[in-house]
Design a protein around this motif. Structure first.
Motif, short mmCIF file in Angstrom:
data_model
loop_
_atom_site.label_atom_id
_atom_site.label_comp_id
_atom_site.label_asym_id
_atom_site.label_seq_id
_atom_site.Cartn_x
_atom_site.Cartn_y
_atom_site.Cartn_z
N ALA A 31 0.83 -1.20 0.00
CA ALA A 31 0.00 0.00 0.00
C ALA A 31 0.86 1.25 0.00
O ALA A 31 1.85 1.34 0.74
CB ALA A 31 -0.94 0.01 1.20
N ASP A 32 0.50 2.23 -0.82
CA ASP A 32 1.25 3.48 -0.91
C ASP A 32 0.88 4.45 0.21
O ASP A 32 1.73 5.20 0.69
CB ASP A 32 0.98 4.14 -2.26
CG ASP A 32 1.41 3.27 -3.42
OD1 ASP A 32 2.63 3.13 -3.64
OD2 ASP A 32 0.53 2.72 -4.11
N GLU A 33 -0.39 4.47 0.58
CA GLU A 33 -0.90 5.36 1.61
C GLU A 33 -1.90 4.58 2.46
O GLU A 33 -2.34 3.48 2.07
CB GLU A 33 -1.62 6.58 0.99
CG GLU A 33 -0.82 7.34 -0.05
CD GLU A 33 0.20 8.26 0.56
OE1 GLU A 33 0.24 8.38 1.81
OE2 GLU A 33 0.97 8.89 -0.21
N GLY A 34 -2.29 5.18 3.59
CA GLY A 34 -3.29 4.50 4.41
C GLY A 34 -3.87 5.43 5.45
O GLY A 34 -3.29 6.46 5.78
N PHE A 35 -5.05 5.05 5.94
CA PHE A 35 -5.66 5.80 7.04
C PHE A 35 -6.55 4.86 7.85
O PHE A 35 -7.01 3.82 7.35
CB PHE A 35 -6.45 7.02 6.55
CG PHE A 35 -7.65 6.69 5.70
CD1 PHE A 35 -8.91 6.53 6.27
CD2 PHE A 35 -7.53 6.57 4.32
CE1 PHE A 35 -10.01 6.23 5.49
CE2 PHE A 35 -8.63 6.27 3.53
CZ PHE A 35 -9.88 6.11 4.12
N ASN A 36 -6.76 5.24 9.10
CA ASN A 36 -7.56 4.46 10.04
C ASN A 36 -9.00 4.98 10.00
O ASN A 36 -9.27 6.07 10.48
CB ASN A 36 -6.97 4.59 11.44
CG ASN A 36 -7.66 3.72 12.47
OD1 ASN A 36 -8.85 3.42 12.35
ND2 ASN A 36 -6.94 3.32 13.50
N TYR A 37 -9.91 4.20 9.41
CA TYR A 37 -11.28 4.72 9.28
C TYR A 37 -12.08 4.62 10.57
O TYR A 37 -13.21 5.11 10.63
CB TYR A 37 -12.04 4.09 8.11
CG TYR A 37 -12.07 2.57 8.00
CD1 TYR A 37 -12.05 1.74 9.10
CD2 TYR A 37 -12.13 1.98 6.74
CE1 TYR A 37 -12.09 0.36 8.97
CE2 TYR A 37 -12.18 0.60 6.59
CZ TYR A 37 -12.16 -0.19 7.71
OH TYR A 37 -12.21 -1.57 7.58
N ALA A 38 -11.50 4.03 11.61
CA ALA A 38 -12.17 4.02 12.91
C ALA A 38 -11.93 5.32 13.67
O ALA A 38 -12.73 5.69 14.54
CB ALA A 38 -11.68 2.83 13.74
N THR A 39 -10.84 6.01 13.35
CA THR A 39 -10.49 7.21 14.12
C THR A 39 -10.37 8.46 13.25
O THR A 39 -10.30 9.57 13.79
CB THR A 39 -9.16 7.00 14.86
OG1 THR A 39 -8.12 6.72 13.90
CG2 THR A 39 -9.26 5.83 15.84
N GLU A 40 -10.31 8.32 11.93
CA GLU A 40 -10.11 9.47 11.05
C GLU A 40 -11.34 9.69 10.17
O GLU A 40 -12.10 8.76 9.89
CB GLU A 40 -8.87 9.25 10.17
CG GLU A 40 -7.58 9.05 10.95
CD GLU A 40 -6.39 8.87 10.05
OE1 GLU A 40 -5.99 9.84 9.38
OE2 GLU A 40 -5.85 7.75 9.99
#
Length: 324
Positions: free
Chosen positions: A185-194
């Protein structure tokens, strides 16, 4: 042979291991000594009677397995005793031996690990069909993967990279995001907190992803679709998050976007030649290291109910297998 038996539609914990006569193949069938069987979300749904297909009771769950052929029917010509093979059968894999139509089995490349092979047909076959056939994902496009550390999610991260896409991983913990990054993965984010919409706007320069791969559904589907780029393709894979979402139909209109269903099992039955091409391409990627399937845990046959429970409660990363 030993097999995990479903006697009634109920929780996985009601399954029991029983001894049955060893299977004998009919004319067009093959018997496989199972070395590893992949565990998938639909297996648990089928046991609970919540899948779109309800097999007659009693039955042996388990859709995919890899092992060694121990018997072939008289009309089978492309497979032989002693050969290594992988099978997708929909049922019967959680057992020491699996009898199946010869058309449901494919020879394994020399050197491919049984546990890795057992994870390929459903999760990776679904992902190949989704990204190659349904989305027609092109090099240079941006792919958003929800549930990016799960079985199909991690497959989508790796296959998306193999196809030349920029991959954004979304997952529910920082540990899961790190796993997705380790697999490309090139990028990522936490969809539980962001905030999903804000993060996707920032990561795509306001354009949104070209393709969204969604095996989760539930409350994440609508904000993801609202973030999709113009002309984007939203792949409906499954609903591991629990609820089946209800999207306002003005969203595809406003985005010029497509809501695309992915049902690999039906595709594989209707177009076996195209499915075989996808799996052959996938096998090449696995053998040269482009795609590195993760088998994170192994369960004994008696622990099959726990494997399904762990999957249902989303405690699993990558793929898990039963090794009877």
């Amino acid at each position: 042979m030993r097999a995990l038996i479903c006697q009634t539609f109920d929780q996985p914990e009601t399954l029991t291991v029983q001894t049955q006569p060893d299977p004998l193949p009919n004319a067009n069938e093959v018997v496989l000594e199972v070395k590893a069987a992949g565990v998938n979300y639909p297996d648990a749904l089928m046991v609970m009677g919540q899948y779109q297909i309800k097999p007659p009771l009693p039955f042996v769950p388990g859709a995919e397995a890899a092992g060694i052929i121990t018997a072939v029917g008289k009309d089978v010509t492309h497979l032989k005793v002693g050969q290594r093979a992988v099978a997708f059968t929909g049922l019967g894999a959680f057992a020491s031996h699996l009898k199946a139509d010869a058309a449901a089995m494919m020879p394994l490349p020399d050197g491919m690990d049984f546990e890795v092979a057992a994870t390929l047909p459903l999760a990776y076959g679904t992902t190949m069909h989704a990204l190659v056939d349904r989305a027609q994902l092109a090099a240079g496009e941006t792919l958003l993967v929800l549930g990016a550390a799960g079985g199909v999610g991690l497959a989508a991260v790796m296959i998306g990279k193999a196809l030349g896409a920029r991959v954004i991983a979304a997952a529910g913990s920082d540990e899961k995001l790190q796993l997705a990054r380790e697999h490309g993965a090139d990028e990522g984010f936490n969809y539980a907190t962001e905030d999903m919409r804000e993060r996707l706007k920032a990561l795509t320069g306001g354009k949104g992803p070209d393709v969204i791969f969604d095996p989760v559904g539930d409350r994440y589907a609508e904000p993801a679709f609202r973030s999709i780029g113009w002309g984007g393709r939203y792949l409906v894979i499954g609903f591991a998050g629990g609820e089946i979402p209800k999207l306002p139909l003005n969203l595809p209109l406003l985005k010029g976007a497509s809501l695309v269903g992915v049902f690999w099992g039906e595709f594989a039955k209707r177009d076996p030649a195209a499915n075989a091409r996808n799996l052959a391409r996938l096998a090449g990627w696995v053998m040269d290291g482009t795609v590195r399937p993760l088998v994170s845990q192994r369960y004994a046959l008696e622990d099959g109910p726990q494997a399904m429970r762990d999957l249902l409660e989303r405690r699993v990363t990558g793929k898990v297998v039963i090794t009877p």
